[in-house]
Design a protein around this motif. Structure first.
Motif, PDB file in Angstrom:
ATOM      1  N   PHE A 275       0.848  -1.202   0.000  1.00 52.53           N
ATOM      2  CA  PHE A 275       0.000   0.000   0.000  1.00 52.53           C
ATOM      3  C   PHE A 275       0.881   1.249   0.000  1.00 52.53           C
ATOM      4  CE2 PHE A 275      -4.560   1.055   1.130  1.00 52.53           C
ATOM      5  CZ  PHE A 275      -4.457   2.406   0.836  1.00 52.53           C
ATOM      6  N   ALA A 276       1.890   1.271   0.866  1.00 50.01           N
ATOM      7  CA  ALA A 276       2.784   2.427   0.942  1.00 50.01           C
ATOM      8  C   ALA A 276       3.510   2.650  -0.388  1.00 50.01           C
ATOM      9  CB  ALA A 276       3.793   2.230   2.076  1.00 50.01           C
ATOM     10  N   ASN A 277       3.988   1.572  -1.002  1.00 47.56           N
ATOM     11  CA  ASN A 277       4.653   1.683  -2.297  1.00 47.56           C
ATOM     12  C   ASN A 277       3.711   2.253  -3.357  1.00 47.56           C
ATOM     13  OD1 ASN A 277       7.044   0.642  -1.321  1.00 47.56           O
ATOM     14  ND2 ASN A 277       6.680  -1.428  -2.079  1.00 47.56           N
ATOM     15  N   SER A 278       2.452   1.816  -3.317  1.00 44.59           N
ATOM     16  CA  SER A 278       1.468   2.287  -4.296  1.00 44.59           C
ATOM     17  C   SER A 278       1.239   3.786  -4.171  1.00 44.59           C
ATOM     18  CB  SER A 278       0.149   1.527  -4.127  1.00 44.59           C
ATOM     19  OG  SER A 278       0.322   0.146  -4.363  1.00 44.59           O
ATOM     20  N   LEU A 279       1.155   4.264  -2.940  1.00 54.54           N
ATOM     21  CA  LEU A 279       0.969   5.704  -2.721  1.00 54.54           C
ATOM     22  C   LEU A 279       2.147   6.498  -3.285  1.00 54.54           C
ATOM     23  CD1 LEU A 279      -0.377   5.528   0.939  1.00 54.54           C
ATOM     24  CD2 LEU A 279      -1.697   6.222  -1.064  1.00 54.54           C
ATOM     25  N   GLU A 280       3.365   6.018  -3.045  1.00 58.31           N
ATOM     26  CA  GLU A 280       4.544   6.732  -3.527  1.00 58.31           C
ATOM     27  C   GLU A 280       4.660   6.642  -5.051  1.00 58.31           C
ATOM     28  OE1 GLU A 280       7.490   9.337  -3.365  1.00 58.31           O
ATOM     29  OE2 GLU A 280       6.220   8.740  -1.669  1.00 58.31           O
ATOM     30  N   LEU A 281       4.312   5.496  -5.611  1.00 58.62           N
ATOM     31  CA  LEU A 281       4.334   5.350  -7.069  1.00 58.62           C
ATOM     32  C   LEU A 281       3.319   6.267  -7.737  1.00 58.62           C
ATOM     33  CD1 LEU A 281       4.715   1.469  -7.210  1.00 58.62           C
ATOM     34  CD2 LEU A 281       6.372   3.103  -8.147  1.00 58.62           C
ATOM     35  N   MET A 282       2.187   6.475  -7.078  1.00 59.22           N
ATOM     36  CA  MET A 282       1.197   7.424  -7.604  1.00 59.22           C
ATOM     37  C   MET A 282       1.805   8.815  -7.757  1.00 59.22           C
ATOM     38  SD  MET A 282      -2.414   6.481  -5.696  1.00 59.22           S
ATOM     39  CE  MET A 282      -3.180   8.028  -6.197  1.00 59.22           C
ATOM     40  N   ARG A 283       2.600   9.232  -6.792  1.00 56.35           N
ATOM     41  CA  ARG A 283       3.229  10.557  -6.877  1.00 56.35           C
ATOM     42  C   ARG A 283       4.108  10.662  -8.120  1.00 56.35           C
ATOM     43  NH1 ARG A 283       3.821   9.767  -1.017  1.00 56.35           N
ATOM     44  NH2 ARG A 283       2.369  11.193   0.049  1.00 56.35           N
ATOM     45  N   THR A 284       4.779   9.557  -8.465  1.00 60.91           N
ATOM     46  CA  THR A 284       5.621   9.559  -9.660  1.00 60.91           C
ATOM     47  C   THR A 284       4.773   9.649 -10.926  1.00 60.91           C
ATOM     48  OG1 THR A 284       7.300   8.234  -8.526  1.00 60.91           O
ATOM     49  CG2 THR A 284       7.381   8.268 -10.930  1.00 60.91           C
ATOM     50  N   VAL A 285       3.696   8.872 -10.993  1.00 65.51           N
ATOM     51  CA  VAL A 285       2.839   8.855 -12.179  1.00 65.51           C
ATOM     52  C   VAL A 285       2.132  10.196 -12.357  1.00 65.51           C
ATOM     53  CG1 VAL A 285       0.798   7.781 -13.217  1.00 65.51           C
ATOM     54  CG2 VAL A 285       2.544   6.351 -12.140  1.00 65.51           C
ATOM     55  N   TRP A 286       1.648  10.762 -11.279  1.00 64.43           N
ATOM     56  CA  TRP A 286       0.959  12.056 -11.322  1.00 64.43           C
ATOM     57  C   TRP A 286       1.948  13.223 -11.477  1.00 64.43           C
ATOM     58  CZ3 TRP A 286      -1.929   8.065  -9.981  1.00 64.43           C
ATOM     59  CH2 TRP A 286      -3.312   8.149  -9.932  1.00 64.43           C
ATOM     60  N   LYS A 287       3.239  12.939 -11.307  1.00 56.56           N
ATOM     61  CA  LYS A 287       4.279  13.973 -11.227  1.00 56.56           C
ATOM     62  C   LYS A 287       3.920  14.986 -10.144  1.00 56.56           C
ATOM     63  CE  LYS A 287       6.301  13.466 -15.808  1.00 56.56           C
ATOM     64  NZ  LYS A 287       6.835  14.137 -17.009  1.00 56.56           N
ATOM     65  N   SER A 288       3.673  14.444  -8.963  1.00 56.47           N
ATOM     66  CA  SER A 288       3.248  15.263  -7.833  1.00 56.47           C
ATOM     67  C   SER A 288       3.949  14.803  -6.561  1.00 56.47           C
ATOM     68  CB  SER A 288       1.724  15.173  -7.661  1.00 56.47           C
ATOM     69  OG  SER A 288       1.294  15.974  -6.583  1.00 56.47           O
ATOM     70  N   PRO A 289       5.263  15.059  -6.452  1.00 60.44           N
ATOM     71  CA  PRO A 289       5.994  14.618  -5.252  1.00 60.44           C
ATOM     72  C   PRO A 289       5.484  15.258  -3.966  1.00 60.44           C
ATOM     73  CG  PRO A 289       7.363  16.034  -6.645  1.00 60.44           C
ATOM     74  CD  PRO A 289       6.152  15.693  -7.440  1.00 60.44           C
ATOM     75  N   LYS A 290       4.806  16.393  -4.069  1.00 66.65           N
ATOM     76  CA  LYS A 290       4.282  17.068  -2.874  1.00 66.65           C
ATOM     77  C   LYS A 290       2.820  16.731  -2.592  1.00 66.65           C
ATOM     78  CE  LYS A 290       7.308  21.106  -3.562  1.00 66.65           C
ATOM     79  NZ  LYS A 290       7.328  22.566  -3.835  1.00 66.65           N
ATOM     80  N   GLY A 291       2.200  15.944  -3.472  1.00 65.81           N
ATOM     81  CA  GLY A 291       0.767  15.691  -3.357  1.00 65.81           C
ATOM     82  C   GLY A 291       0.412  14.674  -2.284  1.00 65.81           C
ATOM     83  N   GLN A 292      -0.864  14.710  -1.890  1.00 64.55           N
ATOM     84  CA  GLN A 292      -1.406  13.725  -0.950  1.00 64.55           C
ATOM     85  C   GLN A 292      -2.256  12.723  -1.728  1.00 64.55           C
ATOM     86  OE1 GLN A 292      -1.114  12.911   2.457  1.00 64.55           O
ATOM     87  NE2 GLN A 292      -2.209  11.171   1.582  1.00 64.55           N
ATOM     88  N   PRO A 293      -1.769  11.485  -1.873  1.00 63.72           N
ATOM     89  CA  PRO A 293      -2.541  10.488  -2.619  1.00 63.72           C
ATOM     90  C   PRO A 293      -3.579   9.796  -1.737  1.00 63.72           C
ATOM     91  CG  PRO A 293      -0.372   9.620  -2.060  1.00 63.72           C
ATOM     92  CD  PRO A 293      -0.433  11.006  -1.496  1.00 63.72           C
ATOM     93  N   PHE A 294      -4.665   9.399  -2.377  1.00 64.24           N
ATOM     94  CA  PHE A 294      -5.700   8.600  -1.730  1.00 64.24           C
ATOM     95  C   PHE A 294      -6.003   7.392  -2.621  1.00 64.24           C
ATOM     96  CE2 PHE A 294      -6.400  12.801   0.033  1.00 64.24           C
ATOM     97  CZ  PHE A 294      -6.724  12.565   1.368  1.00 64.24           C
ATOM     98  N   ILE A 295      -6.080   6.224  -2.002  1.00 66.52           N
ATOM     99  CA  ILE A 295      -6.504   4.997  -2.671  1.00 66.52           C
ATOM    100  C   ILE A 295      -7.710   4.475  -1.902  1.00 66.52           C
ATOM    101  CG2 ILE A 295      -5.894   2.629  -3.321  1.00 66.52           C
ATOM    102  CD1 ILE A 295      -2.937   3.497  -3.228  1.00 66.52           C
ATOM    103  N   VAL A 296      -8.875   4.462  -2.542  1.00 61.79           N
ATOM    104  CA  VAL A 296     -10.113   4.107  -1.863  1.00 61.79           C
ATOM    105  C   VAL A 296     -10.899   3.143  -2.745  1.00 61.79           C
ATOM    106  CG1 VAL A 296     -12.273   4.995  -0.885  1.00 61.79           C
ATOM    107  CG2 VAL A 296     -10.177   6.346  -0.676  1.00 61.79           C
ATOM    108  N   SER A 297     -11.499   2.151  -2.138  1.00 61.95           N
ATOM    109  CA  SER A 297     -12.330   1.216  -2.899  1.00 61.95           C
ATOM    110  C   SER A 297     -13.533   1.959  -3.476  1.00 61.95           C
ATOM    111  CB  SER A 297     -12.817   0.079  -1.993  1.00 61.95           C
ATOM    112  OG  SER A 297     -11.739  -0.643  -1.476  1.00 61.95           O
ATOM    113  N   GLY A 298     -13.685   1.884  -4.795  1.00 66.28           N
ATOM    114  CA  GLY A 298     -14.781   2.578  -5.457  1.00 66.28           C
ATOM    115  C   GLY A 298     -14.468   2.805  -6.919  1.00 66.28           C
TER     116      GLY A 298
END
Length: 336
Positions: free
Chosen positions: A39-62
């Motif tokens: 889960f932690a890796n997924s959140l950090e990988l999202m920052r790379t894909v979004w090009k948002s190292p400062k962003g707050q990612p959310f992963i929610v079922s839906g």
């Protein structure tokens, strides 16, 4: 393709074998140490894909609609003025969602096959007093591509929060969230992210998080409330177990797998590949004397193509014939 049909709809897409394999492993506990790492890796990988190292990612079922709902629920309070820039069905859906939370919405939309001009957007921002503007990067119903960068620039100029519906674009079209200062970029798992349906994915800027923290009224959607989800994201990133709602464990394992594939390819390379494939696909469509819905190729999406049925041909009958030949396409969302 023997024994199965080729899926050629906007989403779900055809998934990588490694992703499907990740879906099939025995389900572990959502608070197990190995899953917390995933889960932690997924959140950090999202920052790379979004090009948002400062962003707050959310992963929610839906679904992607939940991601839209989360953005609206957390950033809108009753009476807020919101500008909705629409290029199809999903722009109007965002308007409906925003109004559920008491927003006063103004809808800007261009004729079918066109996008709203920057001049029209700026004129409206000058005359109104908006808290938020929303726009769809690629609308599934029209295949239209909107350039987020200049719209984000206008939002900043007029001190308006920007929300980008990237359901049909994230991981396929160019997005630089932090550089362009987009406040929210949201998507779902089943399109260019490359994971079966079931995950709502959202990245919020520091500015968006401050607006949420300083809201005067409680968030009126219990499941979507960042008050409930932020501690979960923070805990997983810190390597600690936490619980609000049981996550879709296997989907998140698949998400990490797909995000690793995406990051290994590199976002710039991946976007360029989508652009080249789309260019070739449109050339093939033109060679068949077929037309796409966008009026020009410059505003045509690279993650999907909206093609008119051949003139004089019944669309339903053609689709049925294609299914018989093991190819599935999506019908139109807009009656006209």
């Amino acid at each position: 393709m023997k024994g199965r049909k080729l899926l050629m709809i906007p989403g779900p897409i055809e998934f990588e074998p490694e992703v499907l394999h990740a879906m099939s492993i025995p389900t572990t506990s959502h608070v197990a140490a190995d899953f917390i790492t995933v889960f932690a890796n997924s959140l950090e990988l999202m920052r790379t894909v979004w090009k948002s190292p400062k962003g707050q990612p959310f992963i929610v079922s839906g679904t992607g609609t939940l991601a839209m709902d989360m953005a609206a629920a957390n950033l809108i309070e009753k009476g807020d003025d919101v500008l909705v820039i629409s290029t199809g069905y999903f722009g109007k859906r965002f308007k409906d969602i925003l109004e559920r939370y008491g927003a006063n919405t103004t809808l800007l939309e261009a004729p079918l096959g066109e996008v709203v001009s920057l001049e029209v957007i700026e004129k409206e921002l000058k005359t109104g007093s908006y808290k938020v503007l929303t726009f769809t990067h690629v609308d599934t119903s029209t295949g239209l591509l909107v350039d987020p960068k200049p719209i984000a620039h206008l939002a900043k100029k007029y001190n308006v929060l920007s929300i980008l519906d990237g359901v049909c674009s994230v991981a396929g079209e160019e997005i630089n969230q932090d550089e362009w200062e987009l406040d929210v970029v949201l998507t779902a798992s089943q399109k260019a992210i490359g994971v079966p349906p079931g995950l709502a994915l959202l990245m919020a800027s520091q500015k968006a998080m401050r607006v949420w923290e300083n809201r005067k009224t409680p968030v009126s959607n219990y499941y979507a409330d960042w008050t409930n989800w932020l501690p979960i994201m923070s805990a997983y990133e810190a390597g600690r177990p936490s619980y609000f709602g049981t996550p879709a464990v296997n989907l998140i394992v698949a998400l990490e797998t797909s995000l690793k594939i995406i990051v290994q390819e590199g976002m710039d390379t991946r976007v360029k590949r989508h652009q080249n494939l789309a260019k070739a696909f449109r050339a093939g469509i033109a060679a068949l004397n077929l037309e796409i819905l966008p009026k020009t190729n410059t505003i045509a999406a690279h993650t999907l193509s909206a093609v008119y049925y051949p003139k004089g041909i019944d669309g339903a009958a053609l689709s049925a014939k294609m299914v018989a030949d093991n190819v599935i396409i999506a019908g139109g969302l807009l009656p006209k």
